[in-house]
Enzyme design. Sequence first.
Site, PDB file in Angstrom:
ATOM      1  N   HIS A  10       0.843  -1.196   0.000  1.00  0.00           N
ATOM      2  CA  HIS A  10       0.000   0.000   0.000  1.00  0.00           C
ATOM      3  C   HIS A  10       0.881   1.250   0.000  1.00  0.00           C
ATOM      4  O   HIS A  10       2.095   1.175   0.194  1.00  0.00           O
ATOM      5  CB  HIS A  10      -0.921   0.029   1.223  1.00  0.00           C
ATOM      6  CG  HIS A  10      -2.110  -0.872   1.097  1.00  0.00           C
ATOM      7  ND1 HIS A  10      -2.060  -2.204   1.410  1.00  0.00           N
ATOM      8  CD2 HIS A  10      -3.383  -0.631   0.681  1.00  0.00           C
ATOM      9  CE1 HIS A  10      -3.249  -2.753   1.200  1.00  0.00           C
ATOM     10  NE2 HIS A  10      -4.068  -1.819   0.755  1.00  0.00           N
ATOM     11  N   LYS A  20      -0.469   4.815   4.613  1.00  0.00           N
ATOM     12  CA  LYS A  20      -1.306   3.859   5.349  1.00  0.00           C
ATOM     13  C   LYS A  20      -0.689   3.599   6.714  1.00  0.00           C
ATOM     14  O   LYS A  20       0.508   3.318   6.825  1.00  0.00           O
ATOM     15  CB  LYS A  20      -1.458   2.556   4.564  1.00  0.00           C
ATOM     16  CG  LYS A  20      -2.469   1.596   5.197  1.00  0.00           C
ATOM     17  CD  LYS A  20      -2.827   0.467   4.253  1.00  0.00           C
ATOM     18  CE  LYS A  20      -3.800  -0.520   4.885  1.00  0.00           C
ATOM     19  NZ  LYS A  20      -5.084   0.121   5.288  1.00  0.00           N
TER      20      LYS A  20
END
EC number: 1.17.1.8
Length: 270
Positions: free
Chosen positions: A156, A160
């Site tokens: 990600h 995040k």
Amino acid sequence: MTLKLAIVGAGGRMGRQLIQAVQAAEGVELGAAFERKGSSLIGADAGELAGLGELGIKVAEDLAAEKDKFDIIIDFTRPEGSLEHIKFCVANNKKLILGTTGFDDAGKQAIGKAAEKTAIVFASNYSVGVNLVFKLLEKAAKVMGDYSDIEIIEAHHRHKVDAPSGTALSMGEHIAKTLGRDLKVNGVFSREGITGERKRTDIGFSTIRAADVVGEHTVWFADIGERVEISHKASSRMTFANGAVRAAKWLANKQIGLFDMTDVLDLNNL
């Protein structure tokens, strides 16, 4: 009657995509948009935030003051804020689409308790493709799970804050449940130094955080001489936003209960 939706965290990356998805969908409209108290975005036009031009809906901070403007809240924020939104929904008879990840066990229990009084869709991922992958993983686990090493690799963007991702954990849960394992016992979330040999019942997790990766997940079922990989790669957050709006439409006819995207997409009948 048109379903009215509220977006909390409207100024965030996901919030802006949700506003766009609501505006593009049929049968729903944006009723309200919210940001945390003290945010510099309070008073901004929600449409302008999302790059759509003026919609005449100002970003607010007090859900109670705007409660007559919406039927369902869509929440992709953080656990501490989401728990407050859950309390609000119970107290004010509002339904909830919950995409926040990173809840601890107590938070998950609070969600389950709230669903005894209102209707909630709680999913780690609202992508149609990812939820199809969950079913494929169950099928693969039935065939290969007891004879292969299982590893889950996820990537990600750098912003995040939780790891592994909620989607990766959900993948692990689907596999563990199919195999009669407990992810709390069999999950391996980091390897460093002298770890000893891998146990056959391990379900391993590897995490990458880099640049602007929207979300990528790959699961290995690795046996001697062959490996099956099941992957999903998201190129835009709109896939999650569109799924959340789809879930809101589905939830409109429910009164109480805790649901996930398997219910929304009727995947149990595959």
